[in-house]
Enzyme design. Structure first.
Site, mmCIF file in Angstrom:
data_model
loop_
_atom_site.group_PDB
_atom_site.id
_atom_site.type_symbol
_atom_site.label_atom_id
_atom_site.label_comp_id
_atom_site.label_asym_id
_atom_site.label_seq_id
_atom_site.Cartn_x
_atom_site.Cartn_y
_atom_site.Cartn_z
ATOM 1 N N HIS A 72 0.840 -1.188 0.000
ATOM 2 C CA HIS A 72 0.000 0.000 0.000
ATOM 3 C C HIS A 72 0.877 1.239 0.000
ATOM 4 O O HIS A 72 1.708 1.431 0.888
ATOM 5 C CB HIS A 72 -0.911 0.028 1.233
ATOM 6 C CG HIS A 72 -2.095 -0.873 1.113
ATOM 7 N ND1 HIS A 72 -3.205 -0.751 1.912
ATOM 8 C CD2 HIS A 72 -2.353 -1.910 0.284
ATOM 9 C CE1 HIS A 72 -4.102 -1.678 1.583
ATOM 10 N NE2 HIS A 72 -3.596 -2.397 0.602
ATOM 11 N N TYR A 201 -9.546 5.493 7.173
ATOM 12 C CA TYR A 201 -9.747 5.870 8.567
ATOM 13 C C TYR A 201 -10.800 6.974 8.590
ATOM 14 O O TYR A 201 -10.588 8.040 8.000
ATOM 15 C CB TYR A 201 -8.458 6.393 9.192
ATOM 16 C CG TYR A 201 -7.369 5.362 9.372
ATOM 17 C CD1 TYR A 201 -7.144 4.761 10.608
ATOM 18 C CD2 TYR A 201 -6.544 4.989 8.308
ATOM 19 C CE1 TYR A 201 -6.135 3.824 10.787
ATOM 20 C CE2 TYR A 201 -5.531 4.058 8.474
ATOM 21 C CZ TYR A 201 -5.332 3.479 9.712
ATOM 22 O OH TYR A 201 -4.332 2.555 9.881
ATOM 23 N N PRO A 293 -4.539 0.325 18.271
ATOM 24 C CA PRO A 293 -4.308 -0.120 16.893
ATOM 25 C C PRO A 293 -4.470 0.983 15.854
ATOM 26 O O PRO A 293 -4.205 0.737 14.673
ATOM 27 C CB PRO A 293 -5.366 -1.213 16.707
ATOM 28 C CG PRO A 293 -6.452 -0.866 17.674
ATOM 29 C CD PRO A 293 -5.774 -0.245 18.850
ATOM 30 N N LYS A 297 0.907 0.104 14.903
ATOM 31 C CA LYS A 297 2.283 0.052 15.380
ATOM 32 C C LYS A 297 2.626 -1.155 16.254
ATOM 33 O O LYS A 297 3.797 -1.402 16.533
ATOM 34 C CB LYS A 297 2.613 1.333 16.156
ATOM 35 C CG LYS A 297 2.624 2.585 15.299
ATOM 36 C CD LYS A 297 3.645 2.465 14.199
ATOM 37 C CE LYS A 297 3.462 3.499 13.120
ATOM 38 N NZ LYS A 297 4.082 3.092 11.857
ATOM 39 N N TYR A 385 3.704 6.824 9.781
ATOM 40 C CA TYR A 385 2.875 5.686 9.414
ATOM 41 C C TYR A 385 3.707 4.580 8.738
ATOM 42 O O TYR A 385 3.525 3.394 9.036
ATOM 43 C CB TYR A 385 1.748 6.133 8.481
ATOM 44 C CG TYR A 385 0.635 5.107 8.345
ATOM 45 C CD1 TYR A 385 -0.408 5.060 9.259
ATOM 46 C CD2 TYR A 385 0.643 4.166 7.316
ATOM 47 C CE1 TYR A 385 -1.414 4.126 9.160
ATOM 48 C CE2 TYR A 385 -0.369 3.222 7.204
ATOM 49 C CZ TYR A 385 -1.395 3.202 8.125
ATOM 50 O OH TYR A 385 -2.380 2.256 8.021
#
Length: 390
Positions: A72, A201, A293, A297, A385
């Protein structure tokens, strides 16, 4: 039994450390209080940083990951009814993450371990750590009605938040930091294609939502829910209806529904224990820290712990240097706290808290708007990220 390193816990952290030690010719044994089937039955997240993938490459356990994992190069933040893509690759010089389930990582490492004939002891009762503050530590456990002893040079505590390793440390030798969040994540797994080829998200007045996947035919979805909610109260129909309410219209209309085959509610917590070394006992992974979550990480922090610990053990046995082991706790905790900060900030920005209110919602929306329209802010998000270097 005599070994160089006794590893407690056969989750990803313990198995990855064991495989790296095997490649370096360092003798070790892994023991766990539960069975192999129980471990493989646990459902966990699976967004892997490049550093984690690199460690799995080094361990020789990444063939299936590269064949089946989903690279991704970005993800979307959804708010105010719209999607805003964060271009991970474009903002970080080509870096990306790989979606590959933690259960599959565990399975790959187990198979690699078994094919190499390494020792793993499952269903070990009453595991106890002894004399880790001295030069000759040992571990005892019960199996088959007998007590067994493993003499070793070092003990790696990779046995999770509830494991024996951290709880064996005297209270006055350890300090813990914790933040419990006033909500949980209701998650489902379903054999349906994901709504998007990248993660979404979502910040919404009804609460947070996450659209994720395990493959192009298996989806993992979450919605924020009260901690006292019961799984039994959430029918599949109710879940799909709630998920769609929290997504932008284009995504809601594209959701493919179907029966779930796993459904659970997980509380969210930030937790760190300091230090991560106690004489010849070293904590790694969830034994030392837990993150929500939201920032993906948890598994990656366990991998970076393993990286630092393995370097220290390799230096000790190959170069006869204690420098790496002496620096382990400081090096690991520096990265841990940076990841805890990132996960906390993502959690605060994306969720509805009891005191959020209309003003708080507008502040969240303003923060998100700034984040997606400022290249500097987007770059900072992307760098964290995809994973800070280790």
């Amino acid at each position: 039994m005599r070994t160089q390193v006794a590893i407690i816990g056969s989750g990803p952290a313990g198995l990855l450390l064991g495989q790296l030690l095997s490649k370096a010719g360092i003798d070790h044994v892994i023991l766990d209080r539960v069975s192999k089937d129980y471990i493989l039955g646990r459902v966990r997240a699976g967004v892997l940083e490049e550093g984690t993938v690199r460690l799995l490459d080094e361990a020789g356990a990444s063939e299936r990951l590269h064949a089946q994992g989903l690279p991704h190069g970005g993800f979307s933040l959804a708010f105010d009814g719209r999607n805003h893509r964060i271009d991970l690759s474009g903002l970080t010089g080509g870096k990306q993450v790989t979606v590959y389930g933690q259960t599959e990582v565990t399975r790959d490492l187990m198979q690699k371990r078994e094919s190499g004939g390494e020792r793993t002891i499952y269903s070990a009762d009453n595991v106890t750590i002894h004399d880790f503050g001295a030069s000759n530590p040992f571990v005892t456990y019960e199996s088959g009605g007998k007590t067994h002893r493993i003499n070793c040079d070092f003990i790696a505590g990779c046995d999770g938040f509830h494991g024996v390793s951290r709880h064996s440390v005297p209270e006055d030798a350890i300090r813990t930091y914790e933040r419990a969040y006033p909500f949980g994540w209701l998650g489902v797994l379903a054999e349906v294609p994901p709504v998007s080829h990248e993660l979404i998200y979502a910040n919404h007045p009804r609460g947070f939502a996450l659209c994720s996947m395990r493959s192009m035919t298996r989806s993992r979805y979450y919605v924020q829910c009260p901690l006292d909610d019961k799984v039994e109260a959430w029918t599949d129909e109710r879940f799909w209806d709630e998920l769609r309410r929290r997504l932008p219209k284009e995504n809601a209309e594209a959701v493919t529904t179907g029966p779930s085959f796993e459904k659970s509610i997980a509380p969210l917590r930030s937790f760190v224990a300091e230090p991560m070394r106690f004489g010849r006992l070293f904590l790694a992974g969830d034994a030392a820290h837990i993150v929500p979550p939201t920032g993906a990480k948890g598994l990656n922090l366990a991998a970076s712990d393993v990286h630092y610990l393995f370097e220290g053990l390799r230096d000790y046995y190959v170069d006869h240097s204690t420098a790496g082991l002496d620096a382990y706790s400081q090096r690991a905790l520096l990265r841990v706290w940076r990841a805890v900060r990132f996960s906390w900030s993502m959690t605060m920005m994306m969720h509805r808290f009891p005191d959020t209110g209309a003003f708080g919602q507008k502040i969240q929306e303003a923060e998100l708007d700034y984040l997606v329209h400022s290249r500097a802010a987007s770059t900072a998000l992307a760098e964290n990220y995809v994973g800070l270097p280790f």
